[in-house]
Design an enzyme around this catalytic site. Structure first.
Site, PDB file in Angstrom:
ATOM      1  N   GLU A 245      28.483  49.381  70.983  1.00 40.67           N
ATOM      2  CA  GLU A 245      29.767  49.639  71.632  1.00 40.67           C
ATOM      3  C   GLU A 245      29.958  51.151  71.622  1.00 40.67           C
ATOM      4  O   GLU A 245      30.309  51.731  70.596  1.00 40.67           O
ATOM      5  CB  GLU A 245      30.905  48.926  70.891  1.00 40.67           C
ATOM      6  CG  GLU A 245      30.751  47.416  70.795  1.00 40.67           C
ATOM      7  CD  GLU A 245      30.934  46.696  72.109  1.00 40.67           C
ATOM      8  OE1 GLU A 245      31.422  47.334  73.065  1.00 40.67           O
ATOM      9  OE2 GLU A 245      30.587  45.503  72.188  1.00 40.67           O
TER      10      GLU A 245
ATOM     11  N   CYS B 189      37.745  54.638  72.918  1.00 36.78           N
ATOM     12  CA  CYS B 189      36.636  54.603  73.872  1.00 36.78           C
ATOM     13  C   CYS B 189      37.066  54.088  75.234  1.00 36.78           C
ATOM     14  O   CYS B 189      36.487  54.453  76.261  1.00 36.78           O
ATOM     15  CB  CYS B 189      35.500  53.750  73.316  1.00 36.78           C
ATOM     16  SG  CYS B 189      35.976  52.057  72.891  1.00 36.78           S
TER      17      CYS B 189
END
Length: 491
Positions: free
Chosen positions: A259, A293
């Site tokens: 991720e 993110c």
């Protein structure tokens, strides 16, 4: 659980947690955990060595064999107790997030809510593992496909949303019968590591099933990834480090879930509800000081509404309250450390030097960096294609849907995004053209739900977590066939 978190003495959580024991690290130096706002020392933790990496993985390997044989209903009970522990100690966890991460109280509530949902889903996922019986072209052959735990999982968690993003792997991996060794980020060793160990210890998880190693690559190099015991490595962090993790893991035939970073675009069409789009954009960019993110680095606005949207947006951002994260009214707290603050300031300075127009220029006072809004960037500006991990946002005008899609896709990343329009189906059509793992119509770019596959495309990562995707990651299939009767062999 009276001493769940004692803020007068965090030494109980400033340790390694290996095979059910709280131990000092065996290294020759300490990781010092600082409050990013005040600079006060929270704790010192002597780093774990390569030997302790081995000890943790071996303990996990031993404990996992018995845990895999425990029924899913019994495993679910441990997860349910962990959920109650989070609920019962939400205020203490909030204080830790404020102190160690510099998160505001609103942001802490957001993270804890995500964590609760993830543990709740993990408790249920334990019961959703299904085998299959498949047909065979051979007479009398019965094919059974079993889904079994992978064994031991290595988890490397980040400094942003460390509590939740560690649990995102830890909770489902344990629920599905695996053992875990967790390495939290050096800036958040407690919220992202030893706090989680305390929660599961108090919830009755047998010793050895969850181990937490507080250490640094300078001490252990690639030992955490290269060790022969873990079969799956999950990593959340930068694309640069993620590329290295994937390379090392592949060399040892390990499965990875990565991720990684993002450069999300929030697209505002001419028919969007501008007041609502402004609210969604402010949250999408400035939640957790932009250290997310999924944050909207780029705001793409149709030229027909660019002036109106920009005026509303600049006024809204300029009113955000920057300061002490412990203050209930603070909306933007500190960045995680001075290095991060210096890096984002340098990126802003470079963009301005390259010709960006400043609509709002923030100031930097130590780790406190107030918001900056830039526009008028050249199409080939490097800042348009990189991840900006701080409170700066880029406004980019476009003419028509096709140009919006082209600009949105002009990045090596592909994690999240959003489209705002009065025509929902048009929004869906645009969303389908964006090269990203997740995108949301008339909402924020920051979305994560426990049963929905989460992950990115391109340099934003590999693999998916959450829900059934977690079952795929943390279990493997095993084919067992049974021949009823005798097989006739060709020789």
């Amino acid at each position: 659980m009276a001493d769940f978190i004692d803020f007068t003495d965090l030494s109980g959580l400033a340790c390694q947690y290996i095979d059910g024991e709280w131990l000092p690290g065996g290294g020759s130096w300490d990781i010092v955990d600082f409050n990013p706002y005040s600079g006060d020392k929270i704790a010192s933790i002597t780093v774990a060595t390569v030997g302790e990496v081995d000890r943790a993985y071996r303990a996990a390997e031993r404990a996992q064999r018995e845990w895999a044989a425990v029924g899913p209903y019994q495993r679910r009970l441990v997860l349910e107790r962990a959920l109650r522990a989070v609920e019962d100690h939400e205020q203490e966890i909030t204080e830790l997030i404020v102190a160690e991460i510099g998160g505001t109280r609103q942001r802490a509530a957001f993270e804890i809510g995500l964590a609760r949902d993830m543990i709740r889903e993990a408790a249920q996922i334990a019961l959703r593992v299904e085998g299959r019986i498949l047909p065979s072209p051979k007479e009398g052959k019965e094919n059974r496909l079993y889904r079994i735990p992978v064994g031991v999982v290595g988890v490397i968690s980040p400094f942003n949303f460390p509590f939740y993003l560690a649990l995102k792997s830890v909770a489902p991996a344990l629920a599905l019968g695996n053992a875990v060794v967790l390495k939290p980020h050096e800036n958040t060793p407690i919220a992202g590591g030893t706090l989680i160990a305390r929660i599961f210890e108090d919830s009755g998880l047998p010793a050895g099933l969850l181990n937490v190693l507080v250490t640094d690559i300078a001490e252990i190099h690639d030992a955490f990834i290269e060790h022969p015991v873990p079969r799956v490595i999950t990593f959340t962090g930068s694309d640069t480090v993620g590329r290295h993790v994937a390379s090392v893991a592949a060399g040892h035939f390990k499965r990875t879930v990565l991720e990684l970073g993002g450069n999300s675009a929030l697209i505002v069409m001419a028919d969007a509800d501008l007041d609502y789009a402004v609210d969604a954009t402010v949250f999408s960019r400035f939640a957790d000081q932009g250290q997310v993110c999924m944050a909207a680095n780029r705001v793409l606005v149709d030229r027909a509404v660019e002036a109106e949207f920009t005026e509303l947006f600049v006024a809204r951002v300029a009113a955000l309250r920057v300061g002490d994260p412990a203050d209930e009214d603070t909306q933007i707290g500190p960045l995680i450390d001075q290095t991060q603050a210096d890096a984002i300031t340098a990126q802003i300075d470079q963009a301005v030097a390259d010709g960006a127009q400043v609509l709002l220029r923030g100031t930097a006072d130590g780790t406190l960096v107030s918001p900056t809004i830039l526009t008028g960037l050249s199409p080939d500006s490097p800042v348009l294609r990189m991840e900006l991990f701080g409170p700066v946002v880029l406004i980019v005008p476009f003419d028509g849907e096709d140009e919006a899609v082209t600009i949105a896709n002009d990045t090596p990343f592909g994690l999240s995004g959003a489209v705002h329009t009065a025509d929902v189906e048009r929004g869906v059509r645009i969303a389908q053209r964006i090269e990203t793992g997740m995108i949301h119509v008339n909402d924020t770019t920051i979305n994560d739900e426990p049963i929905i596959a989460f992950g990115g495309e391109k340099q934003s990562g590999m693999g998916r977590l959450n829900g059934e995707s977690a079952v795929e990651v943390f279990t493997t299939t095993k084919w067992i066939s049974i021949q009823h009767g005798r097989t006739r062999f060709p020789f």
